[in-house]
Design a protein around this motif. Structure first.
Motif, short mmCIF file in Angstrom:
data_model
loop_
_atom_site.label_atom_id
_atom_site.label_comp_id
_atom_site.label_asym_id
_atom_site.label_seq_id
_atom_site.Cartn_x
_atom_site.Cartn_y
_atom_site.Cartn_z
N VAL A 1 3.74 -8.30 -6.29
CA VAL A 1 2.29 -8.35 -6.09
C VAL A 1 1.59 -8.67 -7.41
N ALA A 2 2.03 -8.02 -8.49
CA ALA A 2 1.38 -8.19 -9.80
C ALA A 2 1.58 -9.60 -10.37
N LEU A 3 2.59 -10.31 -9.91
CA LEU A 3 2.85 -11.67 -10.40
C LEU A 3 1.93 -12.71 -9.78
N LYS A 4 1.15 -12.33 -8.77
CA LYS A 4 0.25 -13.29 -8.13
C LYS A 4 -0.81 -13.75 -9.12
N LYS A 5 -1.12 -15.03 -9.11
CA LYS A 5 -2.02 -15.60 -10.11
C LYS A 5 -3.31 -16.16 -9.52
N VAL B 1 -3.52 -6.90 -7.58
CA VAL B 1 -2.76 -6.90 -8.83
C VAL B 1 -3.09 -5.66 -9.65
N GLU B 2 -4.39 -5.34 -9.73
CA GLU B 2 -4.82 -4.17 -10.49
C GLU B 2 -4.20 -2.89 -9.94
N LEU C 1 -6.16 -11.08 -15.82
CA LEU C 1 -6.12 -9.68 -15.40
C LEU C 1 -7.41 -8.95 -15.77
N THR C 2 -7.75 -7.92 -15.01
CA THR C 2 -8.81 -7.02 -15.44
C THR C 2 -8.30 -6.20 -16.62
N ARG C 3 -9.21 -5.58 -17.34
CA ARG C 3 -8.80 -4.74 -18.46
C ARG C 3 -7.92 -3.58 -17.99
N LEU C 4 -8.27 -2.99 -16.86
CA LEU C 4 -7.48 -1.87 -16.34
C LEU C 4 -6.07 -2.34 -15.98
N ALA C 5 -5.96 -3.51 -15.37
CA ALA C 5 -4.65 -4.04 -15.00
C ALA C 5 -3.81 -4.32 -16.24
N TYR C 6 -4.41 -4.93 -17.25
CA TYR C 6 -3.67 -5.28 -18.47
C TYR C 6 -3.22 -4.02 -19.20
N GLN C 7 -4.11 -3.04 -19.31
CA GLN C 7 -3.74 -1.79 -19.96
C GLN C 7 -2.62 -1.09 -19.19
N SER C 8 -2.68 -1.15 -17.86
CA SER C 8 -1.65 -0.50 -17.04
C SER C 8 -0.29 -1.16 -17.23
N ASP D 1 0.83 -1.21 0.00
CA ASP D 1 0.00 0.00 0.00
C ASP D 1 0.87 1.26 0.00
N LEU D 2 1.91 1.26 0.80
CA LEU D 2 2.79 2.41 0.87
C LEU D 2 3.51 2.65 -0.46
N CYS D 3 3.95 1.56 -1.11
CA CYS D 3 4.63 1.68 -2.40
C CYS D 3 3.67 2.24 -3.46
N GLU D 4 2.43 1.77 -3.43
CA GLU D 4 1.43 2.28 -4.37
C GLU D 4 1.20 3.77 -4.17
N CYS D 5 1.03 4.17 -2.91
CA CYS D 5 0.82 5.59 -2.61
C CYS D 5 2.00 6.44 -3.08
N TYR D 6 3.19 5.92 -2.86
CA TYR D 6 4.40 6.67 -3.24
C TYR D 6 4.44 6.92 -4.74
N LEU D 7 4.13 5.88 -5.55
CA LEU D 7 4.19 6.03 -7.01
C LEU D 7 3.01 6.85 -7.54
N LEU D 8 1.84 6.69 -6.92
CA LEU D 8 0.65 7.38 -7.42
C LEU D 8 0.63 8.86 -7.06
#
Length: 270
Positions: free
Chosen positions: A46-50, A60-61, A98-105, A19-26
């Motif tokens: 995190v994104a590699l989780k299946k 992941v998204e 993946l969701t569409r938003l995740a794949y596009q990201s 969560d902290l890493c996400e906040c930092y980048l966003l």
């Protein structure tokens, strides 16, 4: 806090750490080299989780959305990200996890790297097949939007509004692709045709989508690898010419349309 959480190495702190890493980048406009590497490693993990449960999918998204905010001027070595992002994309292309938003990201994150990492062109074009995937996503997203309904009416229709948002981001990614990728592929023409079609159906009620189509086509016109015939004969010139004759255009869009024609004129003279 990020440094403190990374040093704990405790299972219970992993969610807070992500969560902290996400906040930092966003939320941050600039990055320290130390935190930059820490955040990328964390969020790619995190994104590699299946797992297919809703909580994992949301995690992941969010991780990929945060990574997509690392814009082009952030230089990084391929060892930080390439193998992981290729695994994420190839797994999705096979299993659709993946969701569409995740794949596009994920695509936005990778294409953002092109301004520094030109060697990624072959990976993006020939190995991960961006154009093929973008065309498929554009087609499916276009079907999910009611183009005859005014955009403001969709505020009450959450799912369709989200699809429109993802469509906007995908068009932005196409614009970045045209801007940075100089490796020609015959599929380019089909992608340009799809964007022209999106431009035509969005012009009445979805002006933000319409504008993003203009910006993408302008980027294509500036790209010397894009054959000029595909812009002239594919309908892009006629569609934008029809728009520029309207009296209700805002200044920014007028400027972008004018620049499109300047690029086309310059290419034709050559």
């Amino acid at each position: 806090m990020i440094v403190d959480e990374e040093q704990k190495k405790e299972e219970k702190s992993k969610k807070l750490f992500a969560d902290l890493c996400e906040c930092y980048l966003l939320l941050n406009g600039t990055f320290s080299s130390e935190l930059f590497s820490i955040c990328i490693f964390c969020l790619l993990k995190v994104a590699l989780k299946k797992e297919e449960n809703e909580e994992t999918q949301k995690g992941v998204e969010m991780a990929l959305l945060a990574l997509s905010k690392i814009i082009a001027w952030n230089e990084m070595g391929q060892e930080l990200f390439l193998n992981a992002i290729k695994e994420i994309m190839k797994y999705h292309q096979k299993h659709h996890n993946l969701t569409r938003l995740a794949y596009q990201s994920a695509w936005q994150f990778l294409i953002n790297r092109l301004s520094y990492e030109k060697s990624l062109e072959g990976v993006i074009v020939n190995e991960l097949h961006f154009v093929r995937e973008a065309r498929k996503e554009l087609e499916e997203l276009a079907k999910s939007v009611d183009w005859k309904r005014k955009a403001e009416e969709n505020e009450r229709r959450g799912k369709e509004r989200k699809e429109e948002f993802v469509l906007l981001r995908l068009l932005q990614t196409c614009g970045s692709y045209f801007l940075y990728c100089n490796l020609w592929n015959e599929e380019f023409a089909g992608l340009i045709d799809d964007i022209v079609q999106a431009l035509k159906v969005s012009k009445d009620n979805y002006r933000e989508t319409f504008k993003e189509c203009i910006y993408s086509l302008k980027a294509a016109a500036d790209n010397r690898a894009v054959k000029i015939d595909f812009l002239v004969k594919g309908g892009a010139v006629d569609a934008i010419l029809e728009e520029i004759q309207q009296q209700t255009m805002d200044d920014k869009l007028t400027l972008e349309c004018t620049r499109f024609f300047e690029s086309i004129s310059s290419r034709l003279k050559e």
